[in-house]
Design a protein around this motif. Structure first.
Motif, short mmCIF file in Angstrom:
data_model
loop_
_atom_site.label_atom_id
_atom_site.label_comp_id
_atom_site.label_asym_id
_atom_site.label_seq_id
_atom_site.Cartn_x
_atom_site.Cartn_y
_atom_site.Cartn_z
N ILE A 147 -21.20 -33.16 14.32
CA ILE A 147 -22.48 -33.90 13.85
C ILE A 147 -22.12 -34.47 12.85
CG2 ILE A 147 -24.78 -33.41 13.37
CD1 ILE A 147 -25.00 -31.50 15.60
N CYS A 148 -21.45 -33.74 11.82
CA CYS A 148 -21.43 -34.46 10.40
C CYS A 148 -20.07 -35.02 9.99
CB CYS A 148 -21.59 -33.04 9.37
SG CYS A 148 -23.37 -32.39 9.67
N GLY A 149 -19.06 -34.86 10.84
CA GLY A 149 -17.69 -35.51 10.78
C GLY A 149 -17.13 -34.77 9.64
N ILE A 150 -17.31 -33.43 9.21
CA ILE A 150 -16.90 -32.65 8.13
C ILE A 150 -16.25 -31.46 8.57
CG2 ILE A 150 -17.09 -31.64 5.89
CD1 ILE A 150 -19.83 -33.59 5.51
N ASP A 151 -14.88 -31.06 8.58
CA ASP A 151 -14.45 -30.05 9.17
C ASP A 151 -14.17 -29.03 7.82
OD1 ASP A 151 -12.75 -28.49 10.63
OD2 ASP A 151 -10.97 -29.43 10.64
N LEU A 152 -15.14 -27.85 8.02
CA LEU A 152 -14.97 -26.90 7.24
C LEU A 152 -14.64 -25.58 7.82
CD1 LEU A 152 -18.65 -27.31 5.43
CD2 LEU A 152 -16.26 -28.01 4.57
N LYS A 153 -13.88 -24.71 7.27
CA LYS A 153 -13.41 -23.57 7.83
C LYS A 153 -14.60 -22.45 8.17
CE LYS A 153 -8.59 -23.75 5.59
NZ LYS A 153 -8.92 -25.25 5.13
N ASP A 154 -15.57 -22.51 7.35
CA ASP A 154 -16.68 -21.42 7.39
C ASP A 154 -17.80 -21.88 7.09
OD1 ASP A 154 -18.18 -19.30 7.51
OD2 ASP A 154 -17.09 -18.04 6.04
N THR A 155 -18.64 -22.48 7.84
CA THR A 155 -20.18 -23.29 7.52
C THR A 155 -21.06 -22.37 6.96
OG1 THR A 155 -20.55 -23.30 10.17
CG2 THR A 155 -19.41 -25.26 8.85
N GLN A 156 -21.10 -20.83 7.43
CA GLN A 156 -22.07 -19.94 7.42
C GLN A 156 -21.88 -19.13 6.16
OE1 GLN A 156 -22.07 -18.92 11.85
NE2 GLN A 156 -24.29 -19.03 11.22
N THR A 157 -20.80 -19.27 5.24
CA THR A 157 -20.42 -18.16 4.29
C THR A 157 -21.54 -18.29 3.56
OG1 THR A 157 -18.94 -17.91 2.52
CG2 THR A 157 -19.32 -20.25 3.13
N GLY A 158 -21.81 -17.28 2.68
CA GLY A 158 -22.88 -17.01 1.64
C GLY A 158 -22.33 -16.97 0.36
N LEU A 159 -20.96 -17.20 0.06
CA LEU A 159 -20.20 -17.02 -1.02
C LEU A 159 -20.22 -18.43 -1.40
CD1 LEU A 159 -19.21 -15.66 -3.45
CD2 LEU A 159 -17.05 -14.97 -2.02
N ARG A 160 -20.80 -19.10 -2.43
CA ARG A 160 -20.64 -20.51 -2.78
C ARG A 160 -21.07 -20.85 -4.19
NH1 ARG A 160 -24.14 -23.59 2.02
NH2 ARG A 160 -23.32 -22.21 3.77
N GLY A 161 -20.09 -21.84 -4.65
CA GLY A 161 -20.48 -22.15 -6.00
C GLY A 161 -21.30 -23.51 -6.11
N ILE A 162 -22.26 -23.58 -6.65
CA ILE A 162 -23.19 -24.56 -6.34
C ILE A 162 -23.57 -25.28 -7.79
CG2 ILE A 162 -25.56 -25.30 -5.61
CD1 ILE A 162 -25.47 -22.90 -3.85
N PRO A 163 -23.24 -26.57 -7.90
CA PRO A 163 -23.18 -27.18 -9.16
C PRO A 163 -24.78 -27.21 -9.62
CG PRO A 163 -21.65 -28.57 -7.76
CD PRO A 163 -22.25 -27.32 -7.14
N LYS A 164 -25.04 -27.23 -10.92
CA LYS A 164 -26.43 -27.39 -11.49
C LYS A 164 -27.21 -28.67 -10.88
CE LYS A 164 -29.21 -27.34 -15.49
NZ LYS A 164 -29.32 -27.03 -17.12
N GLU A 165 -26.49 -29.72 -10.72
CA GLU A 165 -26.76 -31.15 -10.72
C GLU A 165 -27.10 -31.33 -9.28
OE1 GLU A 165 -24.09 -30.29 -12.12
OE2 GLU A 165 -24.57 -31.56 -14.10
N PHE A 166 -27.01 -30.34 -8.40
CA PHE A 166 -27.49 -30.35 -6.86
C PHE A 166 -28.76 -29.66 -6.82
CE2 PHE A 166 -26.20 -29.09 -2.43
CZ PHE A 166 -26.80 -30.09 -1.88
N PHE A 167 -29.27 -28.68 -8.06
CA PHE A 167 -30.38 -27.96 -7.73
C PHE A 167 -31.71 -28.63 -7.46
CE2 PHE A 167 -28.75 -24.11 -10.89
CZ PHE A 167 -27.87 -23.80 -9.94
N SER A 168 -31.78 -29.81 -8.13
CA SER A 168 -32.90 -30.72 -7.72
C SER A 168 -33.08 -31.06 -6.31
CB SER A 168 -32.94 -31.88 -8.90
OG SER A 168 -31.92 -32.64 -8.61
N GLU A 169 -31.92 -31.47 -5.94
CA GLU A 169 -32.14 -31.94 -4.32
C GLU A 169 -32.58 -30.62 -3.45
OE1 GLU A 169 -28.92 -34.21 -2.82
OE2 GLU A 169 -28.20 -34.28 -4.93
N LEU A 170 -31.96 -29.46 -3.70
CA LEU A 170 -32.14 -28.27 -3.02
C LEU A 170 -33.46 -27.65 -3.19
CD1 LEU A 170 -28.68 -26.39 -3.46
CD2 LEU A 170 -29.45 -27.69 -1.50
N LEU A 171 -34.15 -27.95 -4.42
CA LEU A 171 -35.31 -27.33 -4.68
C LEU A 171 -36.57 -27.99 -4.12
CD1 LEU A 171 -35.12 -26.66 -8.67
CD2 LEU A 171 -35.53 -24.92 -6.63
#
Length: 236
Positions: A147-171
């Motif tokens: 669907i997304c055209g992105i090949d990830l090894k683990d799409t359901q991992t809960g261990l993630r480093g998330i940039p602060k600049e992305f917070f506003s979108e996620l909020l």
């Protein structure tokens, strides 16, 4: 160890009715010099409040009066952190699946690449992975790639480093309150830089008994998000 090396990262842990493993995790991280930890009590019952009381002496603890879901808990932490001088956060689970060494490894990679989304991926070809986790993750990974055209090894991992600049979108992701929040996060991140870090996942007794993931209803939520086809990265 460099003094206050992890001063601009918060380890963020959503927790619903945790046991002493959460205390052990925090103690281990603190002993490694990872001093900023934000725990979100997502509406735990009264019998578990003592866990959070113990942690308040060394961690930031945010309380939800009622259970709102993992996505809502992560947004509460991001809302708290958005006004702080941080690079971002590293999210981890409270059920013993993520070793402190692996959380620290993801934090180290994130420190070097704070513009990237850093994912701690599990090797599902290893033995001792619960069958339902093996099948569920491989299927979701395949659907996500198509669907997304992105090949990830683990799409359901809960261990993630998330940039602060992305917070506003996620909020702004109201309505994505449970585990589907993490799927939506990947779709919104799209084709921006992603780094994947191999980690070990601990399944006690060969099962994942500590998880609050509801196989039927939460899987429906995740696939509803996937099948919406809104991969924001493709449109940038």
């Amino acid at each position: 160890m460099e003094k206050n090396r992890y001063g601009r990262i918060y380890i963020t842990v959503p927790a619903l009715n945790p046991d002493d493993r959460l205390i052990s995790l925090c103690e281990s991280l603190l002993s490694m010099g990872v001093n900023n930890i934000c725990i979100v009590d997502d509406g735990s019952d009264s019998s578990h409040k003592g866990i959070f009381s113990k942690l308040e002496s060394c961690c930031t603890v945010i309380h939800h009066e009622t259970n709102k879901g993992k996505g809502a808990a992560l947004r509460s932490a991001m809302n708290y952190l958005k006004g702080k001088d941080v690079l971002g956060c590293v999210t981890a689970d409270c059920d013993g699946q993520h070793r402190p060494e692996d959380i620290k490894e993801v934090a180290d990679v994130f420190l070097k690449h704070p513009e990237s989304l850093v994912l701690g991926f599990r090797d599902f070809d290893k033995k001792r992975i619960p069958f339902k986790s093996l099948i569920g993750n491989k299927l979701t990974k395949s659907v996500f790639r198509k669907i997304c055209g992105i090949d990830l090894k683990d799409t359901q991992t809960g261990l993630r480093g998330i940039p602060k600049e992305f917070f506003s979108e996620l909020l702004q992701l109201e309505g994505y309150d449970r585990f589907e929040f993490e799927t939506k996060m990947l779709m919104m991140w799209g084709t921006r830089p992603i780094l994947e870090v191999p980690v070990k996942t601990v399944y006690e007794n060969g099962r994942n008994d500590g998880t609050h993931f509801r196989p039927f209803s939460d899987s429906i939520r995740i696939y509803r998000v996937l099948l919406s086809g809104q991969s924001y990265g493709k449109n940038k």
